[in-house]
Design a protein around this motif. Structure first.
Motif, mmCIF file in Angstrom:
data_model
loop_
_atom_site.group_PDB
_atom_site.id
_atom_site.type_symbol
_atom_site.label_atom_id
_atom_site.label_comp_id
_atom_site.label_asym_id
_atom_site.label_seq_id
_atom_site.Cartn_x
_atom_site.Cartn_y
_atom_site.Cartn_z
ATOM 1 N N LYS A 1 -5.501 -4.867 2.102
ATOM 2 C CA LYS A 1 -3.933 -5.217 1.820
ATOM 3 C C LYS A 1 -2.963 -4.450 1.672
ATOM 4 C CE LYS A 1 -3.669 -5.779 -3.366
ATOM 5 N NZ LYS A 1 -3.563 -6.662 -4.372
ATOM 6 N N HIS A 2 -1.824 -4.617 2.111
ATOM 7 C CA HIS A 2 -0.789 -3.830 2.251
ATOM 8 C C HIS A 2 0.485 -4.626 1.870
ATOM 9 C CE1 HIS A 2 -2.622 -0.321 3.923
ATOM 10 N NE2 HIS A 2 -3.221 -1.080 4.906
ATOM 11 N N TYR A 3 1.571 -3.797 1.471
ATOM 12 C CA TYR A 3 2.932 -4.330 1.122
ATOM 13 C C TYR A 3 3.978 -3.923 2.123
ATOM 14 C CZ TYR A 3 1.420 -6.074 -3.574
ATOM 15 O OH TYR A 3 0.760 -6.655 -4.578
ATOM 16 N N GLY B 1 -1.721 5.455 -3.861
ATOM 17 C CA GLY B 1 -2.091 6.131 -2.696
ATOM 18 C C GLY B 1 -1.376 5.903 -1.493
ATOM 19 N N HIS B 2 -0.910 4.861 -1.165
ATOM 20 C CA HIS B 2 -0.535 4.540 0.145
ATOM 21 C C HIS B 2 0.781 5.061 0.529
ATOM 22 C CE1 HIS B 2 -3.064 0.657 0.887
ATOM 23 N NE2 HIS B 2 -3.896 1.708 0.121
ATOM 24 N N THR B 3 1.778 5.252 -0.296
ATOM 25 C CA THR B 3 3.182 5.712 -0.092
ATOM 26 C C THR B 3 3.016 7.199 0.014
ATOM 27 O OG1 THR B 3 4.472 4.347 -1.442
ATOM 28 C CG2 THR B 3 5.411 6.434 -1.301
ATOM 29 N N HIS C 1 8.297 1.003 1.729
ATOM 30 C CA HIS C 1 7.273 1.906 1.366
ATOM 31 C C HIS C 1 6.017 0.352 0.889
ATOM 32 C CE1 HIS C 1 8.778 1.012 -2.791
ATOM 33 N NE2 HIS C 1 7.635 1.173 -3.253
ATOM 34 N N CYS C 2 4.912 1.064 0.700
ATOM 35 C CA CYS C 2 3.599 0.138 0.306
ATOM 36 C C CYS C 2 3.419 0.876 -0.982
ATOM 37 C CB CYS C 2 2.662 0.176 1.278
ATOM 38 S SG CYS C 2 1.218 -0.700 0.702
ATOM 39 N N PRO C 3 3.373 0.155 -2.274
ATOM 40 C CA PRO C 3 3.234 0.513 -3.574
ATOM 41 C C PRO C 3 1.924 0.438 -3.920
ATOM 42 C CG PRO C 3 4.303 -1.858 -3.469
ATOM 43 C CD PRO C 3 4.173 -1.335 -1.988
HETATM 44 CU CU LIG Z 1 -0.749 -0.050 1.839
#
Ligand SMILES: [Cu+2]
Length: 156
Positions: A84-86, A143-145, A138-140
């Motif tokens: 999943k992503h934001y 690790g993703h950001t 950004h994706c919170p």
């Molecule tokens: Cu993400």
């Protein structure tokens, strides 16, 4: 006689200025209402943004969007990755008017600040940018950001 005539003219002038101010005051909301009516009939410009990709890289594709204030857009968000992503762009969300977010058979009306897409999900965000500026995305998820899942959105 002449002095009195000038006084009358001055009074008429004042009345005209007051009337004009009222006209502007009254006309503005009416104009705004018809403008939004026209906007809703305007076919939206479609832009697709992918959250992650099928190779599971942590990035947005594309990661830079340029929008024009006062136009209607349909932002098609997809998540072809296995996690999943934001789509998180809170200041951007404050600078737009959201008409709706459509996902599956559900339409959510009104302000939206953040959208989460599970693997394989799709959502359409229909809005009109209002406030020019450059906004971060950004994706919170931890690790993703840091891995580069960031972007920016410019409203001109
Ligand atoms: Cu993400």
């Amino acid at each position: 006689m002449t002095k009195k005539f000038l006084e009358v003219l001055q009074r008429i002038g004042v009345v005209i200025v007051i009337l004009l101010s009222f006209t502007i005051f009254i006309a503005t909301p009416v104009k705004a209402a018809s403008l939004s009516g026209d906007l809703l009939k305007q076919p939206p410009t479609e832009i697709t943004v992918s959250l992650g990709n099928s190779a599971n890289e942590l990035k947005y594709e594309p990661n830079h969007l340029e929008l024009v204030a006062g136009k209607r857009y349909k932002l098609k968000l997809t998540n072809p990755s296995n996690q999943k992503h934001y789509f998180t762009a809170k200041d951007f969300a404050d600078g737009i008017w959201t008409q709706k977010v459509e996902a599956g058979k559900v339409e959510v009306k009104g302000a939206i600040h953040e959208i989460e897409l599970k693997p394989g999900a799709e959502a359409d965000w229909v809005f009109v940018p209002l406030k020019p500026g450059k906004y971060g995305l950004h994706c919170p998820i931890p690790g993703h950001t840091e891995a580069g899942m960031t972007g920016d959105i410019v409203i001109q």
